[in-house]
Design a protein around this motif. Sequence first.
Motif, PDB file in Angstrom:
ATOM      1  N   HIS A  13     -32.205 -55.178 -36.909  1.00 51.65           N
ATOM      2  CA  HIS A  13     -32.264 -55.578 -35.507  1.00 51.65           C
ATOM      3  C   HIS A  13     -32.675 -57.042 -35.387  1.00 51.65           C
ATOM      4  O   HIS A  13     -33.579 -57.497 -36.082  1.00 51.65           O
ATOM      5  CB  HIS A  13     -33.279 -54.700 -34.773  1.00 51.65           C
ATOM      6  N   GLY A  14     -32.002 -57.779 -34.526  1.00 51.13           N
ATOM      7  CA  GLY A  14     -32.339 -59.172 -34.321  1.00 51.13           C
ATOM      8  C   GLY A  14     -32.102 -59.989 -35.572  1.00 51.13           C
ATOM      9  O   GLY A  14     -31.149 -59.771 -36.320  1.00 51.13           O
ATOM     10  N   SER A  15     -32.990 -60.944 -35.848  1.00 51.88           N
ATOM     11  CA  SER A  15     -32.806 -61.851 -36.984  1.00 51.88           C
ATOM     12  C   SER A  15     -33.525 -61.386 -38.236  1.00 51.88           C
ATOM     13  O   SER A  15     -33.547 -62.097 -39.242  1.00 51.88           O
ATOM     14  CB  SER A  15     -33.304 -63.255 -36.603  1.00 51.88           C
ATOM     15  N   SER A  16     -34.122 -60.198 -38.214  1.00 50.92           N
ATOM     16  CA  SER A  16     -34.919 -59.725 -39.343  1.00 50.92           C
ATOM     17  C   SER A  16     -34.062 -59.408 -40.563  1.00 50.92           C
ATOM     18  O   SER A  16     -32.910 -58.985 -40.447  1.00 50.92           O
ATOM     19  CB  SER A  16     -35.695 -58.474 -38.944  1.00 50.92           C
ATOM     20  N   ASN A  17     -34.664 -59.595 -41.742  1.00 53.09           N
ATOM     21  CA  ASN A  17     -34.030 -59.183 -42.997  1.00 53.09           C
ATOM     22  C   ASN A  17     -34.340 -57.737 -43.343  1.00 53.09           C
ATOM     23  O   ASN A  17     -33.797 -57.207 -44.311  1.00 53.09           O
ATOM     24  CB  ASN A  17     -34.518 -60.074 -44.155  1.00 53.09           C
ATOM     25  N   ASN A  18     -35.211 -57.092 -42.566  1.00 54.70           N
ATOM     26  CA  ASN A  18     -35.716 -55.772 -42.932  1.00 54.70           C
ATOM     27  C   ASN A  18     -35.337 -54.717 -41.902  1.00 54.70           C
ATOM     28  O   ASN A  18     -35.295 -54.996 -40.704  1.00 54.70           O
ATOM     29  CB  ASN A  18     -37.246 -55.823 -43.047  1.00 54.70           C
ATOM     30  N   THR A  19     -35.107 -53.502 -42.397  1.00 55.05           N
ATOM     31  CA  THR A  19     -34.798 -52.393 -41.505  1.00 55.05           C
ATOM     32  C   THR A  19     -36.087 -51.859 -40.889  1.00 55.05           C
ATOM     33  O   THR A  19     -37.171 -51.994 -41.447  1.00 55.05           O
ATOM     34  CB  THR A  19     -34.092 -51.247 -42.241  1.00 55.05           C
ATOM     35  N   ARG A  20     -35.936 -51.242 -39.738  1.00 56.62           N
ATOM     36  CA  ARG A  20     -37.097 -50.672 -39.052  1.00 56.62           C
ATOM     37  C   ARG A  20     -36.658 -49.478 -38.210  1.00 56.62           C
ATOM     38  O   ARG A  20     -35.546 -49.463 -37.669  1.00 56.62           O
ATOM     39  CB  ARG A  20     -37.750 -51.713 -38.153  1.00 56.62           C
ATOM     40  N   THR A  21     -37.514 -48.486 -38.126  1.00 53.71           N
ATOM     41  CA  THR A  21     -37.455 -47.489 -37.066  1.00 53.71           C
ATOM     42  C   THR A  21     -38.780 -47.643 -36.344  1.00 53.71           C
ATOM     43  O   THR A  21     -39.826 -47.242 -36.848  1.00 53.71           O
ATOM     44  CB  THR A  21     -37.258 -46.076 -37.625  1.00 53.71           C
ATOM     45  N   GLU A  22     -38.717 -48.279 -35.184  1.00 51.94           N
ATOM     46  CA  GLU A  22     -39.939 -48.798 -34.586  1.00 51.94           C
ATOM     47  C   GLU A  22     -39.828 -48.837 -33.067  1.00 51.94           C
ATOM     48  O   GLU A  22     -38.771 -49.154 -32.522  1.00 51.94           O
ATOM     49  CB  GLU A  22     -40.183 -50.208 -35.127  1.00 51.94           C
ATOM     50  N   LEU A  23     -40.925 -48.525 -32.414  1.00 51.69           N
ATOM     51  CA  LEU A  23     -41.008 -48.658 -30.965  1.00 51.69           C
ATOM     52  C   LEU A  23     -41.360 -50.093 -30.594  1.00 51.69           C
ATOM     53  O   LEU A  23     -42.185 -50.729 -31.261  1.00 51.69           O
ATOM     54  CB  LEU A  23     -42.094 -47.729 -30.406  1.00 51.69           C
ATOM     55  N   ALA A  24     -40.755 -50.592 -29.528  1.00 48.51           N
ATOM     56  CA  ALA A  24     -41.085 -51.905 -28.987  1.00 48.51           C
ATOM     57  C   ALA A  24     -41.411 -51.737 -27.509  1.00 48.51           C
ATOM     58  O   ALA A  24     -40.654 -51.101 -26.760  1.00 48.51           O
ATOM     59  CB  ALA A  24     -39.927 -52.877 -29.177  1.00 48.51           C
ATOM     60  N   GLN A  25     -42.523 -52.280 -27.092  1.00 47.50           N
ATOM     61  CA  GLN A  25     -43.019 -52.095 -25.732  1.00 47.50           C
ATOM     62  C   GLN A  25     -42.056 -52.710 -24.707  1.00 47.50           C
ATOM     63  O   GLN A  25     -41.542 -53.806 -24.901  1.00 47.50           O
ATOM     64  CB  GLN A  25     -44.406 -52.735 -25.606  1.00 47.50           C
TER      65      GLN A  25
END
Length: 366
Positions: A96-108
């Motif tokens: 997601h976005g410019s990140s190099n890393n995967t995430r399963t994450e909530l964003a406020q």
Amino acid sequence: MNKKIITSLSTSLILSVFLILSSCSNTAKKSNQKEAQKTVYASDVIPFFDHWKLILGDGSNVGKPINFEHKDFFYTANDGKSNWVVYKAPNAGSTHGSSNNTRTELAQTKKWYPETANDKLTATLKVMNVSTTGDARVAASYAVVIGQIHSADGFENEPLKIFYKKFPSHTKGSIFWDYEINTAGDDNAGRWDYSTAVWGYDLSVVGTSENTYPEEPKDGIALGEELTYEIVVKEGIMSLKFTSEGHETKTFTKNLIASEYTTIANMPEQTQKLFVPIGQDGVERENAYTGEGCFFKLGCYNQTNGKSPEVNKNWCSGAETHGGDIQKQYEDGNYAEVWFKTGSIFVSDAAVSNEGYFTENDFYKK
């Protein structure tokens, strides 16, 4: 009336009643079975999902995850005592976005400004897996971020990242938190993190070779061991509290609106060792994160990736990714997995919409 006829009618009546009762019983059993098989959603376990949007391990934003599950990344599990919300992310895939890393994450969904904030996040969790491969000399190898404060403005830097990291041959891992400077000037390439140990080591403790690990931390946290963190930001001050049964409770504070890293002379020794050799040697603006909308994140932000350490020896792990094949990564332990049991969020009246962050970062995936 003939006795045979009466007997026949009685038998028929009894049989009818039996069939009706049997039918009712079967209907009740089917109903109970359906009830037992009913999906338990994350929003049933922790009812605070109105405040978040969910980013999955394939880079997609699914919005508010109410009555939602995805068996590869986000679902519920029961450990025999409690229901938990499972967040899972492979070493590689779309991000997601410019990140190099995967995430399963909530964003406020809202952002708040540190100087006027009165906002709070708490969570109880256990880390179930971190990557089994990576380069031990790389600071981010075998690590996952389980909670964050992120800026939605400026360089979109992160005044808080809470890490769990465990080397492959160790039973116990480390909990530490990082503060990323909000770099002065127009170039963010010089940004760096300063890491503080909670239990175990901080980010700067690495291996001496690709497969040589430091000594196991004596006060570390094992996979599957519960811990709780509490983050409060009030009038510019971030307060952190970490608790876990059998471990000393730890508290910390950090000023988010007045920097202590405005000159090279104030650069910590840890930074000089870890970041300066790779050219990340910036200084922070005097008022740090003043005037920038910040927001909480919570979940499983996998810090291990397959990029070559030659690119960045702190953040590029060179781990196994099977060409991005998620199921193969899950099969041999090349993923991060975090279970959350409880969580709460308090959002101040001064908070405003964070939609601009999502509009910008949902636009592209890597």
